[in-house]
Design a protein around this motif. Sequence first.
Motif, PDB file in Angstrom:
ATOM      1  N   LEU A 129      -7.224 -47.947  92.959  1.00 46.39           N
ATOM      2  CA  LEU A 129      -8.774 -47.805  92.573  1.00 46.39           C
ATOM      3  C   LEU A 129      -8.980 -46.782  91.591  1.00 46.39           C
ATOM      4  N   LYS A 130      -9.828 -46.924  90.670  1.00 46.52           N
ATOM      5  CA  LYS A 130     -10.590 -45.859  89.880  1.00 46.52           C
ATOM      6  C   LYS A 130     -11.885 -45.304  90.065  1.00 46.52           C
ATOM      7  N   PRO A 131     -12.299 -44.908  91.178  1.00 45.78           N
ATOM      8  CA  PRO A 131     -13.519 -44.770  91.158  1.00 45.78           C
ATOM      9  C   PRO A 131     -14.002 -43.430  90.353  1.00 45.78           C
ATOM     10  N   ASN A 132     -15.290 -43.276  89.880  1.00 44.78           N
ATOM     11  CA  ASN A 132     -15.676 -41.774  89.625  1.00 44.78           C
ATOM     12  C   ASN A 132     -16.120 -41.148  90.743  1.00 44.78           C
ATOM     13  N   LEU A 133     -16.752 -39.801  90.513  1.00 48.32           N
ATOM     14  CA  LEU A 133     -17.567 -38.973  91.714  1.00 48.32           C
ATOM     15  C   LEU A 133     -18.124 -39.849  92.349  1.00 48.32           C
ATOM     16  N   MET A 144     -10.361 -29.235  77.325  1.00 48.15           N
ATOM     17  CA  MET A 144     -11.828 -29.107  76.947  1.00 48.15           C
ATOM     18  C   MET A 144     -11.837 -29.712  75.514  1.00 48.15           C
ATOM     19  N   VAL A 145     -12.727 -30.621  75.411  1.00 47.19           N
ATOM     20  CA  VAL A 145     -13.104 -31.082  74.071  1.00 47.19           C
ATOM     21  C   VAL A 145     -14.356 -31.110  73.546  1.00 47.19           C
ATOM     22  N   ARG A 146     -14.656 -31.221  72.306  1.00 46.04           N
ATOM     23  CA  ARG A 146     -16.048 -31.406  71.745  1.00 46.04           C
ATOM     24  C   ARG A 146     -16.445 -32.606  71.965  1.00 46.04           C
ATOM     25  N   LYS A 147     -17.154 -32.986  72.965  1.00 46.83           N
ATOM     26  CA  LYS A 147     -17.576 -34.178  73.452  1.00 46.83           C
ATOM     27  C   LYS A 147     -18.809 -34.863  72.411  1.00 46.83           C
ATOM     28  N   THR A 148     -18.396 -36.084  71.819  1.00 52.50           N
ATOM     29  CA  THR A 148     -19.592 -36.852  71.230  1.00 52.50           C
ATOM     30  C   THR A 148     -20.392 -37.732  72.057  1.00 52.50           C
ATOM     31  N   ALA A 163     -15.189 -43.812  78.098  1.00 62.04           N
ATOM     32  CA  ALA A 163     -14.284 -42.924  78.472  1.00 62.04           C
ATOM     33  C   ALA A 163     -13.385 -43.749  79.846  1.00 62.04           C
ATOM     34  N   GLY A 164     -14.152 -43.989  80.816  1.00 62.55           N
ATOM     35  CA  GLY A 164     -13.649 -44.878  81.943  1.00 62.55           C
ATOM     36  C   GLY A 164     -12.615 -45.959  81.499  1.00 62.55           C
ATOM     37  N   ASP A 165     -13.043 -46.921  80.653  1.00 62.20           N
ATOM     38  CA  ASP A 165     -12.069 -47.839  80.280  1.00 62.20           C
ATOM     39  C   ASP A 165     -10.948 -47.359  79.563  1.00 62.20           C
ATOM     40  N   GLY A 195      -3.848 -41.092  81.312  1.00 60.29           N
ATOM     41  CA  GLY A 195      -5.250 -41.906  81.439  1.00 60.29           C
ATOM     42  C   GLY A 195      -6.245 -40.560  81.160  1.00 60.29           C
ATOM     43  N   VAL A 196      -5.951 -39.475  81.571  1.00 58.72           N
ATOM     44  CA  VAL A 196      -6.844 -38.443  81.302  1.00 58.72           C
ATOM     45  C   VAL A 196      -7.060 -38.129  79.733  1.00 58.72           C
ATOM     46  N   ALA A 197      -5.989 -38.005  79.101  1.00 60.52           N
ATOM     47  CA  ALA A 197      -5.750 -38.026  77.682  1.00 60.52           C
ATOM     48  C   ALA A 197      -6.505 -38.924  77.109  1.00 60.52           C
ATOM     49  N   CYS A 198      -6.530 -40.278  77.255  1.00 63.26           N
ATOM     50  CA  CYS A 198      -7.242 -41.158  76.694  1.00 63.26           C
ATOM     51  C   CYS A 198      -8.477 -41.204  77.031  1.00 63.26           C
ATOM     52  N   GLY A 199      -8.954 -40.939  78.166  1.00 70.25           N
ATOM     53  CA  GLY A 199     -10.286 -40.683  78.510  1.00 70.25           C
ATOM     54  C   GLY A 199     -10.875 -39.584  77.984  1.00 70.25           C
ATOM     55  N   SER A 200     -10.452 -38.559  77.631  1.00 68.28           N
ATOM     56  CA  SER A 200     -10.872 -37.520  76.913  1.00 68.28           C
ATOM     57  C   SER A 200     -10.903 -37.719  75.453  1.00 68.28           C
ATOM     58  N   ALA A 201      -9.977 -38.307  74.908  1.00 72.58           N
ATOM     59  CA  ALA A 201      -9.815 -38.725  73.436  1.00 72.58           C
ATOM     60  C   ALA A 201     -10.917 -39.668  73.155  1.00 72.58           C
ATOM     61  N   VAL A 238      -9.284 -40.629  91.203  1.00 76.18           N
ATOM     62  CA  VAL A 238     -10.934 -40.334  91.006  1.00 76.18           C
ATOM     63  C   VAL A 238     -11.132 -39.667  89.576  1.00 76.18           C
ATOM     64  N   SER A 239     -11.895 -40.219  88.885  1.00 71.70           N
ATOM     65  CA  SER A 239     -12.130 -39.720  87.399  1.00 71.70           C
ATOM     66  C   SER A 239     -13.283 -38.829  87.693  1.00 71.70           C
ATOM     67  N   LEU A 240     -13.125 -37.409  87.172  1.00 68.90           N
ATOM     68  CA  LEU A 240     -14.165 -36.404  87.296  1.00 68.90           C
ATOM     69  C   LEU A 240     -14.691 -35.852  86.214  1.00 68.90           C
ATOM     70  N   GLY A 241     -14.859 -36.866  85.266  1.00 67.81           N
ATOM     71  CA  GLY A 241     -15.471 -36.340  83.977  1.00 67.81           C
ATOM     72  C   GLY A 241     -14.781 -35.097  83.112  1.00 67.81           C
ATOM     73  N   ALA A 242     -15.555 -34.209  82.866  1.00 71.78           N
ATOM     74  CA  ALA A 242     -14.723 -33.107  81.970  1.00 71.78           C
ATOM     75  C   ALA A 242     -13.952 -32.409  82.820  1.00 71.78           C
ATOM     76  N   GLN A 243     -13.785 -32.660  84.508  1.00 70.26           N
ATOM     77  CA  GLN A 243     -12.942 -31.799  85.402  1.00 70.26           C
ATOM     78  C   GLN A 243     -11.327 -32.875  85.365  1.00 70.26           C
ATOM     79  N   GLY A 244     -11.459 -33.765  84.806  1.00 75.50           N
ATOM     80  CA  GLY A 244     -10.181 -34.456  84.753  1.00 75.50           C
ATOM     81  C   GLY A 244     -10.101 -35.599  85.874  1.00 75.50           C
ATOM     82  N   ALA A 245      -9.243 -35.567  86.487  1.00 72.32           N
ATOM     83  CA  ALA A 245      -8.880 -36.690  87.747  1.00 72.32           C
ATOM     84  C   ALA A 245      -8.343 -35.917  88.957  1.00 72.32           C
TER      85      ALA A 245
HETATM   86  N1  LIG Z   1     -17.060 -34.292  79.046  1.00 71.37           N
HETATM   87  C1  LIG Z   1     -15.722 -34.650  79.057  1.00 71.37           C
HETATM   88  N2  LIG Z   1     -14.696 -33.680  78.718  1.00 71.37           N
HETATM   89  C2  LIG Z   1     -13.424 -33.802  78.715  1.00 71.37           C
HETATM   90  N3  LIG Z   1     -12.981 -35.423  79.258  1.00 71.37           N
HETATM   91  C3  LIG Z   1     -13.730 -36.141  79.745  1.00 71.37           C
HETATM   92  C4  LIG Z   1     -15.044 -35.817  79.661  1.00 71.37           C
HETATM   93  N4  LIG Z   1     -15.949 -36.730  80.298  1.00 71.37           N
HETATM   94  C5  LIG Z   1     -15.059 -37.703  80.561  1.00 71.37           C
HETATM   95  N5  LIG Z   1     -13.847 -37.355  80.278  1.00 71.37           N
HETATM   96  C6  LIG Z   1     -12.575 -37.876  80.295  1.00 71.37           C
HETATM   97  O1  LIG Z   1     -12.704 -39.412  80.706  1.00 71.37           O
HETATM   98  C7  LIG Z   1     -12.158 -39.737  81.857  1.00 71.37           C
HETATM   99  C8  LIG Z   1     -12.996 -40.718  82.719  1.00 71.37           C
HETATM  100  O2  LIG Z   1     -14.321 -40.093  82.648  1.00 71.37           O
HETATM  101  P1  LIG Z   1     -15.514 -40.196  83.726  1.00 71.37           P
HETATM  102  O3  LIG Z   1     -15.134 -39.529  85.116  1.00 71.37           O
HETATM  103  O4  LIG Z   1     -16.835 -40.233  83.295  1.00 71.37           O
HETATM  104  O5  LIG Z   1     -15.449 -41.755  84.001  1.00 71.37           O
HETATM  105  P2  LIG Z   1     -16.606 -42.917  84.385  1.00 71.37           P
HETATM  106  O6  LIG Z   1     -17.720 -42.378  84.980  1.00 71.37           O
HETATM  107  O7  LIG Z   1     -15.901 -43.910  85.280  1.00 71.37           O
HETATM  108  O8  LIG Z   1     -16.807 -43.363  83.029  1.00 71.37           O
HETATM  109  P3  LIG Z   1     -17.666 -44.672  82.384  1.00 71.37           P
HETATM  110  O9  LIG Z   1     -19.314 -44.371  82.461  1.00 71.37           O
HETATM  111  O10 LIG Z   1     -17.007 -45.036  81.001  1.00 71.37           O
HETATM  112  O11 LIG Z   1     -17.256 -45.773  83.260  1.00 71.37           O
HETATM  113  C9  LIG Z   1     -12.121 -38.363  82.693  1.00 71.37           C
HETATM  114  O12 LIG Z   1     -11.149 -38.424  83.727  1.00 71.37           O
HETATM  115  C10 LIG Z   1     -11.860 -37.557  81.646  1.00 71.37           C
HETATM  116  O13 LIG Z   1     -10.220 -37.519  81.027  1.00 71.37           O
END
Ligand SMILES: Nc1ncnc2c1ncn2[C@@H]1O[C@H](COP(=O)(O)OP(=O)(O)OP(=O)(O)O)[C@@H](O)[C@H]1O
Length: 316
Positions: free
Chosen positions: A181-185, A242-246, A251-253, A276-282, A220-227
């Motif tokens: 499973l890949k839930p976000n927070l 740390m990335v300069r987010k656009t 990101a999740g897919d 996965g984290v590298a691709c999400g952040s990219a 568990v994906s944690l946005g800017a906090q990784g996973a």
């Molecule tokens: N602000 C950010 N800075 C760096 N990496 C990020 C940021 N936001 C997301 N990511 C990367 O993308 C991954 C997935 O993001 P997130 O936890 O937001 O997933 P999600 O809520 O399922 O996203 P989605 O809305 O696309 O379904 C994170 O684990 C991280 O690697």
Amino acid sequence: MLIVTLTLNPALDKSSSVEQLTPESKLRCSPVKTDAGGGGINVSKGIHKLGGKSTAVFPAGGATGLLLSSLLEQEGIATRALKVQGDTRENFSILETSSNLQYRFTMPGLPITVEEADACLELVAELKPDILVVSGSLPPGLPSNYYQKVAGFSKYINAKMVLDTSGVPLRAAAHEGIFMLKPNLGELSAMAGVEKLEMNQVDDAALQVVHQGMCEVVVVSLGAQGALLATKDGFEHIPAPMVRKTTTVGAGDSMVAGMIWAMSEGKSYKEMVQTGVACGSAATLNTGTELFFPADVHKLLSWIKTYGERYKYTDF
Ligand SMILES: Nc1ncnc2c1ncn2[C@@H]1O[C@H](COP(=O)(O)OP(=O)(O)OP(=O)(O)O)[C@@H](O)[C@H]1O
Ligand SMILES: [Mg+2]
């Protein structure tokens, strides 16, 4: 490892831009870009970008459905589309260039019947996948526990199911037991039955999901906090660079695509989550429709592998 993605609620994503959004007057937009979209379809696109292969299974209807299939085939992605009545939906996003804000108009999905969804499962079965990635919302017309049926079906065909969805469909399917499973927070919080988990509660909640038999692996994906990766052997935090987010669109897919690709390359769970984290952040580095550039993934992955250990949450 044969990978199949299932997208029951696909879309054609149209994007354009305008200088300023104002009512009444004609808004002169830039040329429209059309992309194939929907959870599993995006995962197939991401896997393809990384040099891997998968087949995308989805229902498609009308002229928009045909365009969806042909866009994917042009990109070199194998498809098995089930022809259904009606037109595949079109979503629309507009970038307001003066503010750099993106407005995303999401249309209701094309309703499909249980018989049609079951026919999609038949297409999946014929492909004999090792991994079945099920991603995105359920379209109107299907019961909210339909992914539970897909989970049972995956076991029956001996495919490892990876599920990325939310709400009741996620909870119902998790009760059937899923490989990953890949839930976000927010999604993990809902699974745990609380409004919002605090960061220091994530590890316990993730371990519980595993111990309750809902899955073997939870990321568990944690946005800017990784996973956070959790299995029966314990948990580990993988920080994001740390990335300069656009925008965080896709990101999740992208993350799921990276994980599945790494898994198919025989990587460990830890490396799977790092990829996965590298691709999400990219994916956050460029606008939505592009998902990510592989060159960014390679750079970010080497950062995660080299420096990631220093930035872990110690209170996890
Ligand atoms: N602000 C950010 N800075 C760096 N990496 C990020 C940021 N936001 C997301 N990511 C990367 O993308 C991954 C997935 O993001 P997130 O936890 O937001 O997933 P999600 O809520 O399922 O996203 P989605 O809305 O696309 O379904 C994170 O684990 C991280 O690697
Ligand atoms: Mg998500």
